[in-house]
Design an enzyme around this catalytic site. Structure first.
Site, mmCIF file in Angstrom:
data_model
loop_
_atom_site.group_PDB
_atom_site.id
_atom_site.type_symbol
_atom_site.label_atom_id
_atom_site.label_comp_id
_atom_site.label_asym_id
_atom_site.label_seq_id
_atom_site.Cartn_x
_atom_site.Cartn_y
_atom_site.Cartn_z
ATOM 1 N N ILE A 60 0.840 -1.196 0.000
ATOM 2 C CA ILE A 60 0.000 0.000 0.000
ATOM 3 C C ILE A 60 0.876 1.246 0.000
ATOM 4 C CG2 ILE A 60 -0.238 0.122 2.533
ATOM 5 C CD1 ILE A 60 -3.282 0.738 1.976
ATOM 6 N N CYS A 61 0.358 2.295 -0.641
ATOM 7 C CA CYS A 61 1.015 3.604 -0.623
ATOM 8 C C CYS A 61 -0.086 4.652 -0.472
ATOM 9 C CB CYS A 61 1.862 3.815 -1.884
ATOM 10 S SG CYS A 61 0.919 3.883 -3.415
ATOM 11 N N ALA A 62 0.146 5.853 -0.931
ATOM 12 C CA ALA A 62 -0.864 6.900 -0.763
ATOM 13 C C ALA A 62 -2.074 6.682 -1.668
ATOM 14 C CB ALA A 62 -0.255 8.271 -1.024
ATOM 15 N N THR A 88 -3.678 4.169 1.012
ATOM 16 C CA THR A 88 -4.024 4.581 2.367
ATOM 17 C C THR A 88 -5.079 5.682 2.357
ATOM 18 O OG1 THR A 88 -1.796 4.012 3.094
ATOM 19 C CG2 THR A 88 -3.079 5.403 4.559
#
Length: 104
Positions: A60-62, A88
């Protein structure tokens, strides 16, 4: 390359999935998925040997861009990695819990 939506990720997360957050440390501290391990994208090669090969790893990232790059790298290393669509930001916007600070 595998990408999962937030609903599928939430179910896997509830079942104890391995989650790697590839954002920068300052982003992670501002809010992350509970239990996610912080490994900035540039540092991913240093921990690839520590990741499980017997079950999926959720990245996961932004928003999903860095996690897609991480999934490509991990797949080449033989890891069943899945990018979390929406990242996220999507997790938090959907009302799911987030943790702030350095402790997952």
């Amino acid at each position: 390359m595998r990408e999962v939506d937030l609903a599928d990720f939430a179910a896997a997360h509830a079942d104890g999935a391995t989650v790697v957050d590839v954002r920068e440390p300052f982003e992670y501290v501002e809010g992350h998925v509970p239990g996610a391990r912080s490994v900035p994208l540039a540092q991913l090669p240093t921990v690839v040997g520590e990741l499980p090969r017997s079950r999926p790893v959720y990245v996961i990232c932004a928003s999903g861009n860095r996690s897609l790059a991480a999934v490509q790298f991990l797949a080449r290393a033989g890891i069943d990695a899945r990018s979390v669509s929406g990242g996220t930001g999507g997790w938090i916007r959907s009302g799911r819990p987030a943790v702030t600070g350095v402790d997952a």
